[in-house]
Design a protein around this motif. Structure first.
Motif, PDB file in Angstrom:
ATOM      1  N   GLY A 198       0.833  -1.191   0.000  1.00  0.00           N
ATOM      2  CA  GLY A 198       0.000   0.000   0.000  1.00  0.00           C
ATOM      3  C   GLY A 198       0.868   1.241   0.000  1.00  0.00           C
ATOM      4  N   THR A 199       0.221   2.409   0.004  1.00  0.00           N
ATOM      5  CA  THR A 199       0.930   3.681   0.048  1.00  0.00           C
ATOM      6  C   THR A 199       0.876   4.208   1.478  1.00  0.00           C
ATOM      7  OG1 THR A 199       0.339   4.149  -2.234  1.00  0.00           O
ATOM      8  CG2 THR A 199       1.022   6.020  -0.882  1.00  0.00           C
ATOM      9  N   TYR A 200       2.041   4.566   2.005  1.00  0.00           N
ATOM     10  CA  TYR A 200       2.149   5.023   3.380  1.00  0.00           C
ATOM     11  C   TYR A 200       2.719   6.434   3.403  1.00  0.00           C
ATOM     12  CZ  TYR A 200       1.038   0.259   4.245  1.00  0.00           C
ATOM     13  OH  TYR A 200       0.380  -0.940   4.250  1.00  0.00           O
ATOM     14  N   PRO A 201       1.886   7.415   3.802  1.00  0.00           N
ATOM     15  CA  PRO A 201       2.369   8.792   3.865  1.00  0.00           C
ATOM     16  C   PRO A 201       3.320   8.980   5.051  1.00  0.00           C
ATOM     17  CG  PRO A 201       0.079   8.683   4.582  1.00  0.00           C
ATOM     18  CD  PRO A 201       0.470   7.308   4.132  1.00  0.00           C
ATOM     19  N   LEU A 202       4.323   9.796   4.836  1.00  0.00           N
ATOM     20  CA  LEU A 202       5.281  10.179   5.877  1.00  0.00           C
ATOM     21  C   LEU A 202       5.004  11.653   6.148  1.00  0.00           C
ATOM     22  CD1 LEU A 202       8.390   8.573   4.116  1.00  0.00           C
ATOM     23  CD2 LEU A 202       6.864   7.489   5.784  1.00  0.00           C
ATOM     24  N   ASN A 203       4.006  11.946   6.967  1.00  0.00           N
ATOM     25  CA  ASN A 203       3.527  13.320   7.070  1.00  0.00           C
ATOM     26  C   ASN A 203       3.024  13.709   8.457  1.00  0.00           C
ATOM     27  OD1 ASN A 203       1.185  11.850   7.191  1.00  0.00           O
ATOM     28  ND2 ASN A 203       0.175  12.872   5.480  1.00  0.00           N
ATOM     29  N   ARG A 204       3.553  13.081   9.495  1.00  0.00           N
ATOM     30  CA  ARG A 204       3.101  13.396  10.853  1.00  0.00           C
ATOM     31  C   ARG A 204       4.289  13.677  11.756  1.00  0.00           C
ATOM     32  NH1 ARG A 204      -1.469   9.264  12.679  1.00  0.00           N
ATOM     33  NH2 ARG A 204      -1.697  10.829  14.297  1.00  0.00           N
ATOM     34  N   ASN A 205       4.079  14.545  12.712  1.00  0.00           N
ATOM     35  CA  ASN A 205       5.088  14.769  13.739  1.00  0.00           C
ATOM     36  C   ASN A 205       5.107  13.543  14.640  1.00  0.00           C
ATOM     37  OD1 ASN A 205       5.568  17.355  12.751  1.00  0.00           O
ATOM     38  ND2 ASN A 205       4.051  18.273  14.110  1.00  0.00           N
ATOM     39  N   THR A 206       6.286  13.031  14.904  1.00  0.00           N
ATOM     40  CA  THR A 206       6.412  11.830  15.723  1.00  0.00           C
ATOM     41  C   THR A 206       7.826  11.713  16.255  1.00  0.00           C
ATOM     42  OG1 THR A 206       6.035   9.431  15.753  1.00  0.00           O
ATOM     43  CG2 THR A 206       7.070  10.327  13.778  1.00  0.00           C
ATOM     44  N   LEU A 207       7.999  10.929  17.286  1.00  0.00           N
ATOM     45  CA  LEU A 207       9.346  10.524  17.651  1.00  0.00           C
ATOM     46  C   LEU A 207       9.848   9.651  16.510  1.00  0.00           C
ATOM     47  CD1 LEU A 207       8.802   9.546  21.401  1.00  0.00           C
ATOM     48  CD2 LEU A 207       9.847  11.631  20.508  1.00  0.00           C
ATOM     49  N   TYR A 208      11.133   9.555  16.319  1.00  0.00           N
ATOM     50  CA  TYR A 208      11.660   8.736  15.235  1.00  0.00           C
ATOM     51  C   TYR A 208      12.343   7.499  15.800  1.00  0.00           C
ATOM     52  CZ  TYR A 208      15.606  11.703  16.490  1.00  0.00           C
ATOM     53  OH  TYR A 208      16.553  12.393  17.190  1.00  0.00           O
ATOM     54  N   TYR A 209      12.364   6.457  14.973  1.00  0.00           N
ATOM     55  CA  TYR A 209      12.970   5.189  15.352  1.00  0.00           C
ATOM     56  C   TYR A 209      14.491   5.344  15.305  1.00  0.00           C
ATOM     57  CZ  TYR A 209      13.966   0.213  15.371  1.00  0.00           C
ATOM     58  OH  TYR A 209      14.428  -1.030  15.695  1.00  0.00           O
ATOM     59  N   PRO A 210      15.230   4.912  16.290  1.00  0.00           N
ATOM     60  CA  PRO A 210      14.852   4.166  17.483  1.00  0.00           C
ATOM     61  C   PRO A 210      14.657   5.053  18.713  1.00  0.00           C
ATOM     62  CG  PRO A 210      17.202   4.055  17.254  1.00  0.00           C
ATOM     63  CD  PRO A 210      16.687   4.906  16.117  1.00  0.00           C
ATOM     64  N   GLN A 211      14.461   6.364  18.527  1.00  0.00           N
ATOM     65  CA  GLN A 211      14.264   7.269  19.658  1.00  0.00           C
ATOM     66  C   GLN A 211      13.031   6.898  20.486  1.00  0.00           C
ATOM     67  OE1 GLN A 211      12.595  11.070  18.730  1.00  0.00           O
ATOM     68  NE2 GLN A 211      13.912  12.138  20.182  1.00  0.00           N
ATOM     69  N   GLY A 212      11.943   6.531  19.802  1.00  0.00           N
ATOM     70  CA  GLY A 212      10.698   6.227  20.501  1.00  0.00           C
ATOM     71  C   GLY A 212      10.373   4.746  20.483  1.00  0.00           C
ATOM     72  N   ASP A 213       9.337   4.387  21.183  1.00  0.00           N
ATOM     73  CA  ASP A 213       8.856   3.014  21.220  1.00  0.00           C
ATOM     74  C   ASP A 213       8.257   2.670  19.852  1.00  0.00           C
ATOM     75  OD1 ASP A 213       7.435   0.647  21.516  1.00  0.00           O
ATOM     76  OD2 ASP A 213       6.414   1.263  23.353  1.00  0.00           O
ATOM     77  N   PRO A 214       8.767   1.656  19.160  1.00  0.00           N
ATOM     78  CA  PRO A 214       8.277   1.337  17.822  1.00  0.00           C
ATOM     79  C   PRO A 214       6.784   1.050  17.760  1.00  0.00           C
ATOM     80  CG  PRO A 214      10.054  -0.159  18.464  1.00  0.00           C
ATOM     81  CD  PRO A 214       9.805   0.755  19.605  1.00  0.00           C
ATOM     82  N   LEU A 215       6.194   0.676  18.860  1.00  0.00           N
ATOM     83  CA  LEU A 215       4.769   0.357  18.847  1.00  0.00           C
ATOM     84  C   LEU A 215       3.886   1.603  18.967  1.00  0.00           C
ATOM     85  CD1 LEU A 215       4.881  -2.905  20.968  1.00  0.00           C
ATOM     86  CD2 LEU A 215       4.829  -2.650  18.482  1.00  0.00           C
ATOM     87  N   THR A 216       4.479   2.769  19.230  1.00  0.00           N
ATOM     88  CA  THR A 216       3.664   3.976  19.386  1.00  0.00           C
ATOM     89  C   THR A 216       4.044   5.099  18.416  1.00  0.00           C
ATOM     90  OG1 THR A 216       5.127   4.870  21.102  1.00  0.00           O
ATOM     91  CG2 THR A 216       3.248   3.513  21.828  1.00  0.00           C
ATOM     92  N   ILE A 217       5.172   5.012  17.729  1.00  0.00           N
ATOM     93  CA  ILE A 217       5.544   6.091  16.813  1.00  0.00           C
ATOM     94  C   ILE A 217       4.883   5.899  15.452  1.00  0.00           C
ATOM     95  CG2 ILE A 217       7.683   6.663  17.991  1.00  0.00           C
ATOM     96  CD1 ILE A 217       9.235   5.009  16.061  1.00  0.00           C
ATOM     97  N   PHE A 218       4.740   7.003  14.716  1.00  0.00           N
ATOM     98  CA  PHE A 218       4.073   6.998  13.408  1.00  0.00           C
ATOM     99  C   PHE A 218       5.071   6.752  12.283  1.00  0.00           C
ATOM    100  CE2 PHE A 218       1.435  10.005  15.950  1.00  0.00           C
ATOM    101  CZ  PHE A 218       0.329   9.191  16.071  1.00  0.00           C
ATOM    102  N   GLU A 235       5.751   3.632  -1.156  1.00  0.00           N
ATOM    103  CA  GLU A 235       4.819   2.757  -1.880  1.00  0.00           C
ATOM    104  C   GLU A 235       5.350   1.342  -1.668  1.00  0.00           C
ATOM    105  OE1 GLU A 235       1.580   1.614  -4.044  1.00  0.00           O
ATOM    106  OE2 GLU A 235       2.043   3.717  -3.666  1.00  0.00           O
ATOM    107  N   PHE A 236       4.719   0.624  -0.739  1.00  0.00           N
ATOM    108  CA  PHE A 236       5.117  -0.743  -0.415  1.00  0.00           C
ATOM    109  C   PHE A 236       4.453  -1.627  -1.459  1.00  0.00           C
ATOM    110  CE2 PHE A 236       5.275  -4.009   3.262  1.00  0.00           C
ATOM    111  CZ  PHE A 236       6.619  -4.258   3.040  1.00  0.00           C
ATOM    112  N   THR A 237       5.199  -2.037  -2.471  1.00  0.00           N
ATOM    113  CA  THR A 237       4.608  -2.703  -3.632  1.00  0.00           C
ATOM    114  C   THR A 237       4.520  -4.218  -3.492  1.00  0.00           C
ATOM    115  OG1 THR A 237       6.768  -2.777  -4.723  1.00  0.00           O
ATOM    116  CG2 THR A 237       5.334  -0.887  -5.219  1.00  0.00           C
ATOM    117  N   TYR A 238       5.346  -4.801  -2.626  1.00  0.00           N
ATOM    118  CA  TYR A 238       5.348  -6.256  -2.510  1.00  0.00           C
ATOM    119  C   TYR A 238       5.739  -6.646  -1.092  1.00  0.00           C
ATOM    120  CZ  TYR A 238       6.342 -11.156  -3.512  1.00  0.00           C
ATOM    121  OH  TYR A 238       6.327 -12.529  -3.518  1.00  0.00           O
TER     122      TYR A 238
END
Length: 183
Positions: A97-117, A143-146
């Protein structure tokens, strides 16, 4: 030599000089076979994931993949203009699918991977510690194609603009990105 032969010879010799350099030349093709390839243009410069370092300090070209129960991340590592570079893509799904990168968030690995956008980061090892990250104003998409979780193969394309965490007026633009990974 006959005039038409001279003209044909001149046209043949001059044609390569008129050909535009395609910036995608030298990037790996966008495949979906688990070839462990990746690359993009960084501010118009070719970047191919080749890894860097040596011995025990060797960083692989591609790392990451399917993680936890609900996300995907991928790090492409290589060299741009003599600097070691890492491009990281992080998004909250394991499905194409298509995944937008358009939100303010902590970044990996700074934040908990289960809660960051979903987001992307760009770093150069130029000893400044400067990191560039996508947010609500500096956006992009993957664009995650496969995605074949059972065979651990993933492929897609990406592009983004990210801002420095030191100086938000400094940005990096990543275009024509592609990856094909088998974990």
């Amino acid at each position: 030599m006959k005039p038409y032969l001279t003209l044909a010879l001149a046209a043949t010799l001059l044609a390569p000089a008129c050909k535009k350099d395609d910036p995608d030349d030298g990037l790996p093709p966008a495949t979906q076979e688990g070839k462990n390839t990746g690359g993009c243009l960084v501010n118009g410069e070719r970047f191919v994931a080749t890894g860097y370092g040596s011995g025990l300090g060797r960083i692989s070209a591609l790392s990451g993949g399917f993680a936890f129960d609900s996300l995907y991340y991928l790090e492409l590592s290589g060299v741009v203009k003599g600097n070691n570079v890492d491009v990281l893509l992080f998004f909250r799904s394991r499905k194409p699918g298509t995944y937008p990168l358009n939100r303010n968030t902590l970044y990996y690995p700074q934040g908990d991977p289960l809660t960051i956008f979903s987001h992307a980061t760009y770093t150069e090892s130029n000893n400044t510690g400067e990191l560039y990250v996508t947010d609500a104003q500096h956006t992009g998409q993957v664009e995650f194609t496969y995605a074949d979780v059972a065979r651990r193969i993933s492929a897609g394309t990406f592009e983004f603009t990210a801002a420095s965490t030191f100086d938000r007026s400094k940005t990096v633009t990543v275009t024509s990105g592609r990856f094909d990974r088998q974990q």
